[in-house]
Design an enzyme around this catalytic site. Structure first.
Site, short mmCIF file in Angstrom:
data_model
loop_
_atom_site.label_atom_id
_atom_site.label_comp_id
_atom_site.label_asym_id
_atom_site.label_seq_id
_atom_site.Cartn_x
_atom_site.Cartn_y
_atom_site.Cartn_z
N GLU A 1 48.75 67.69 25.93
CA GLU A 1 49.93 66.88 26.19
C GLU A 1 51.15 67.26 25.34
O GLU A 1 51.65 66.46 24.56
CB GLU A 1 49.59 65.39 26.00
N GLU B 1 40.08 65.38 31.43
CA GLU B 1 39.82 63.97 31.13
C GLU B 1 39.73 63.23 32.46
O GLU B 1 40.52 63.48 33.37
CB GLU B 1 40.96 63.35 30.32
C1 GAL Z 1 45.21 61.05 27.68
C2 GAL Z 1 45.23 61.77 26.36
C3 GAL Z 1 44.16 61.26 25.44
C4 GAL Z 1 44.20 59.75 25.40
C5 GAL Z 1 44.03 59.22 26.77
C6 GAL Z 1 44.13 57.72 26.81
O1 GAL Z 1 46.40 61.18 28.35
O2 GAL Z 1 45.07 63.15 26.53
O3 GAL Z 1 44.39 61.79 24.17
O4 GAL Z 1 45.42 59.35 24.89
O5 GAL Z 1 45.04 59.68 27.58
O6 GAL Z 1 43.12 57.11 26.15
MG MG Z 2 48.56 61.82 24.16
#
Ligand code: GAL
Ligand code: MG
Length: 953
Positions: free
Chosen positions: A385, A457
């Site tokens: 990010e 993710e």
């Molecule tokens: C994503 C990010 C993670 C965490 C997650 C929310 O966008 O990469 O680090 O922030 O969201 O829990």
């Molecule tokens: Mg982040």
């Protein structure tokens, strides 16, 4: 705050030892966005220590810091030795000239913020200090400064059977040493310690390089399922270095990621080096506990979100068998929080800023160089990010040139700065987090998309969740080019704060430390509680990624299709099938096992499928019959016993057809109806039910004069919002669902055919809003003393979907023993029941509570036929004509919705039994997509019938 001369352990985070205080913040920078500057008031820690060093000749000494947040200055015996930063990458200082024999003094000044703070904006508690080990490393005068191990495999015609392999070792010699030749002998041993190959070479001069190649005749390949390790011993006159070697090869072929020639799927998790008690400081034991838990839950991959983990982390992953996506220490997410700026425009600000070029490249280089010899690492990730731009393009090109043996990943490559055309040619995978499943379908429908797709993710596991895993898994196996994904995230982040007065453990999150800026409980979003107890979500994930997958061909006739989802192992060698066919579904009939047994699986190579049949007995009439297929381990492993389960699947063979409500099996009584000023009273034998003229529901239920309820029954449309209700709860609030009132337009009671009926027309509406639901309720007390409730509900479809729809009975506190038939034993929802199956379960009320750190709806059970609550004397049974969802809890919805922490929860005067015609699904909207429509369960018209009965035991 404590003063001078205090001592704190190293490694540790100073916020855990009384200095400074904790802050949890996600996207926003913890300092003003004014790069490269940081605030003048910059908290710092001066570490002073003394150490003994025995007299050394002919050696060179290095101070090695494994991890310091955020930057530090080092002095040895008062002389400045150097400065470094990049919190999660090691820093080394040569201190040969600065050391004395005997006692030496080391001073380290650590600052909380530096320009690196802009590059370390990861979503986590922000801690500081020397959080990883510090070593004094003594090396010979001349030594092997660096080495790189790569492996090559020659496959047979089938492209998967290895014929031979070679292990290549490139060496480089230290500089600044003597002029003598450095003789190097290297020995490759197999896992049993036998010598596989040997070689030797001479590094003639300072800085020189050499290469050795070891042939391996019958290579055993490394994979997460077969983590076979060779070791390489690199010997020089005064030193022996040991290195794990895993022979493996990864490449992309026609958009499919292949390891050792076979397509693989990543079934992973995102993991931080984090702990509620020790912060960023992690011991090897803590890591091993994590890894064993992961292995026993079928997890095969870890993304080191969002920085290099402890330097010894990869060795454990080599040994246990994990595919690692190793990420550089970079996140610049805070650029999306500019005043007046929109995130899309600003996301690439720093990635495009030449001021940060070198820093980005340095961080990526340091990640790759440190771990380049770890066989477990298959993929380098450039960071998280941070937008995209020149700096990442350069860093990516560097990685590809330096290490062509692995794949590259960077999710941020989907962002593009204005006026810049991204070059993503050096990024091998297409990565996007938290997609809608429809988006995935679109990706694969477009032939222009050549890169394998990876979800770095997905299924955000915050609080009660994740729901909806199945839809992702289906696609993961539908599309060959879908590499898989990593759940966000492994463990809840919280700060352990001792035991509260009521004996409960206190776990704190953002906002509990007086922080002005924080992101609340957004860090409490793992598959494990902070103490590493699994959430139900972890078991969901485990079963969703069961390596033996089964679907039905014709369940009623015992015919199934089994699929070997191991990528390397043959299924029947690993797992055995246990089956059980069970009938049940009515509270009057015992559940009975109709058949059970074990069965060998067919011989199935990776990804093969075959039909499987189990013998089916004659099924009893008018009962629900389910078959459960459990896959158990044939071999014990370090992290799981023989006969422990890989997972299971359950299929319905038969659903009962005829209603069980009208069975006449008990003595009849006359039903008497009495009108009182506020209530209608119905008497039937020793049963007495009072219905409020103005409440629309029972105000009391008595058996033998004893009260079964501790308050009035009522109707319920609300639930304590889960973390995944983050968006929809705003709609609920707007619609007033959290404070909706029941209006009884009309109620009446009458006797008909020897039964008493209490009927009510009801509206449920909030202040200034139109009614969300209109209900016609019919409470019928029949001559067998049963209370049959029929709800006929019309929902205003202009209003948001209801969290739930049903009745709530406050049940007398002694009735704590619960029996139910439906999805259990874990909490279950329409879209969160991968790890649940239909059966008859028993529990105590307190066992049905899932103790989420931030209280929320929990512990419901989906698709139940009946539920009962009993004490020694009485049993209150609720049986659905069709199905009900239920929830029984010590806490009211208001209590669960109103408290910030689980340790603050106070039980109600008795339990609350919610019988729901429907309960909305869970999803993963706390960070992921909206709940799919099918799981909203939004219906215009609902007719639902449930029978209540009080039995004397
Ligand atoms: C994503 C990010 C993670 C965490 C997650 C929310 O966008 O990469 O680090 O922030 O969201 O829990
Ligand atoms: Mg982040």
């Amino acid at each position: 705050m404590r003063g001078d001369g205090d001592s704190i352990p190293v490694p540790s985070c100073w916020q855990n030892h009384g200095y400074d205080s904790h802050q949890y913040i996600n996207v926003r920078f913890p300092i003003p966005f004014d790069p490269p500057y940081v605030p003048d008031e910059n908290p710092c820690g001066l570490y002073e220590t003394e150490f003994l060093r025995e007299s050394q000749t002919q050696s060179r000494s290095y101070l090695y810091f494994e991890g310091v947040d955020s930057c530090f200055y080092v002095w040895v015996n008062g002389t400045f030795a150097g400065y470094s930063q990049v919190s999660h990458s090691p820093s080394e200082f040569e201190v040969t000239e600065l050391l004395a024999d005997g006692t030496n003094r080391l001073d380290v000044l650590v600052l909380k913020w530096c320009d690196g703070t802009y590059l370390e904006d990861q979503d986590k508690f922000r801690m500081s200090g020397i959080f990883r080990d510090v070593w004094l490393i003594e090396r010979p005068c001349d030594f092997v400064r660096d080495y790189a191990v790569t492996t090559g495999i020659t496959f047979g015609e089938d492209q998967v059977t290895p014929q031979s392999a070679e292990v290549c070792l490139s060496l480089s010699r230290s500089t600044g040493g003597s002029r003598r030749e450095l003789f190097v002998r290297a020995i490759l041993r197999d896992a049993s310690g036998s010598v596989e190959a040997e070689g030797q070479t001479t590094l003639v001069s300072n800085g020189s390089e050499a290469k050795l190649v070891f042939p391996v005749k019958h290579p055993r390949l490394w994979s997460a399922e077969t983590p076979y390790l060779y070791t390489l011993e690199i010997r020089t006159e005064n030193e022996i270095l040991h290195q794990n070697v895993g022979i493996r090869e990864i490449h992309i072929e026609s958009s499919v990621v292949k390891l050792n020639g076979r397509p693989i799927k990543i079934r992973g998790v995102n993991r931080h080096d984090s702990n509620a008690k020790t912060g960023y400081t992690i011991s090897r034991e803590q890591l091993e506990e994590d890894l064993k838990l992961m292995k026993s839950h079928n997890i095969n991959a870890i993304r080191t979100s969002h920085y290099p983990n402890a330097p010894w982390f990869p060795e454990y992953c080599d040994r246990y068998g994990f595919y690692v996506i190793a990420e550089a220490d970079i996140e610049m997410h805070g650029v999306t929080s500019f005043y007046g700026g929109s995130s899309k425009k600003t996301f690439c600000t720093l990635a495009m800023d030449p001021m940060f070029d070198k820093a980005v490249i340095d961080r990526v280089e340091r990640c790759v160089k440190r771990d380049k010899n770890a066989p477990c690492i298959l993929i380098w990730s450039l960071g998280n990010e941070s937008g995209y731009g020149n700096s990442f393009e350069k860093a990516g090109r560097w990685v590809k040139a330096y290490d062509p043996t692995r794949l590259t990943h960077y999710e941020g490559a989907v962002y593009e700065a204005e006026g810049h055309v991204n070059d993503t040619s050096m990024i091998d995978l297409y990565s996007r987090m938290y997609p809608h499943v429809e988006w995935i379908d679109e990706y694969f429908a477009d032939p222009g998309n050549k890169k394998p797709y990876f979800m770095c993710e997905f299924v955000h596991a915050m609080g009660n969740g994740p729901g909806g895993i199945r839809a992702y898994m289906d696609r993961m196996y539908r599309y060959e080019g879908f590499l898989g994904g990593c759940v966000w995230e492994w463990c809840d982040h919280a700060i352990y704060d001792g035991v509260a007065e009521n004996g409960k453990e206190r776990y704190l999150y953002g906002g509990d430390h007086g922080e002005r800026f924080h992101d609340g409980n957004f860090c409490v979003d793992g598959l494990l509680y902070p103490d590493r107890t699994p959430h139900t979500g972890l078991r969901e994930w485990k079963n969703a990624i069961c390596p033996v997958f089964v679907t039905e061909i014709d369940a009623a006739n015992g015919m199934f299709l089994v699929e070997n989802r191991f990528d390397f192992l043959e299924a029947s060698g690993e797992a055995e099938l246990c089956y059980e066919i069970k009938a049940g579904g009515s509270a009057q009939d015992e559940t009975v096992i109709l058949a059970d047994g074990t069965k060998e699986l067919p011989h199935l190579l990776p990804h093969e499928k075959a039909a499987l049949t189990i013998p089916v007995p004659k099924l009893p009439e008018n009962m629900d019959v389910y078959v459960k297929l459990t896959f158990i381990r044939k071999k014990a492993v370090e992290y799981a016993a023989c006969s422990s389960t890989f997972g299971f699947a359950q299929f319905c063979m038969q659903e009962r057809k005829v209603s069980v409500l009208q069975r006449e099996n008990r003595a009849e009584h006359e039903v008497v109806l009495v009108e009182e000023p506020e209530e209608w009273i119905v008497l039937c034998g020793t049963l007495r039910v009072a219905f409020g003229k103005k409440t629309g529901a029972p105000t009391g239920i008595f058996k033998d004069g004893k009260s079964i309820l501790w308050g009035h029954a009522g109707y319920q449309i609300y639930r304590a919002p889960t973390d995944n209700d983050i968006q929809i709860k705003e709609k609920w609030k707007e619609a007033g669902y959290d404070a909706a009132m029941t209006k009884v337009y009309h109620s009446d009671a009458f006797c008909l055919d020897g039964e008493a009926h209490y009927v009510a027309d009801i509206g449920i509406a909030a202040i200034y809003r139109q009614p969300a639901v209109h209900l016609h309720a019919d409470w019928c007390v029949n001559r067998w003393g049963r209370v049959i409730v029929t709800l006929d509900a019309h929902k205003d479809m202009a209003m948001p979907p209801l969290p739930r729809l049903g009745i709530m009975l406050p049940v007398e506190r002694s009735m704590r023993h619960v029996t139910y038939y439906g999805y259990g034993p874990d909490e279950s929802y329409i879209d969160k029941r991968e790890h649940c199956y239909v059966d008859m379960f028993q529990a105590e009320v307190e066992d049905l509570h899932e103790n989420y750190i931030r209280p929320q709806e929990n512990g419901s059970h989906y698709h139940c036929r009946y539920v009962s609550l009993e004490n020694e004397k009485y049993r209150l049974l609720a049986e659905a004509d069709n199905y009900l969802d239920f929830n029984v809890s010590d806490y009211t919805v208001e209590e669960l919705a109103g408290k910030r922490h689980n340790f603050e929860l106070e039980p109600a005067s008795g339990s609350l039994l919610s019988l729901d015609a429907r309960m909305m699904g869970i999803g993963s909207n706390s960070c992921g997509p909206d709940l799919p429509e099918e799981f909203l369960r939004d219906e215009a018209h609902t007719v639902w019938k449930v029978q209540l009965q009080i039995e004397e035991l």
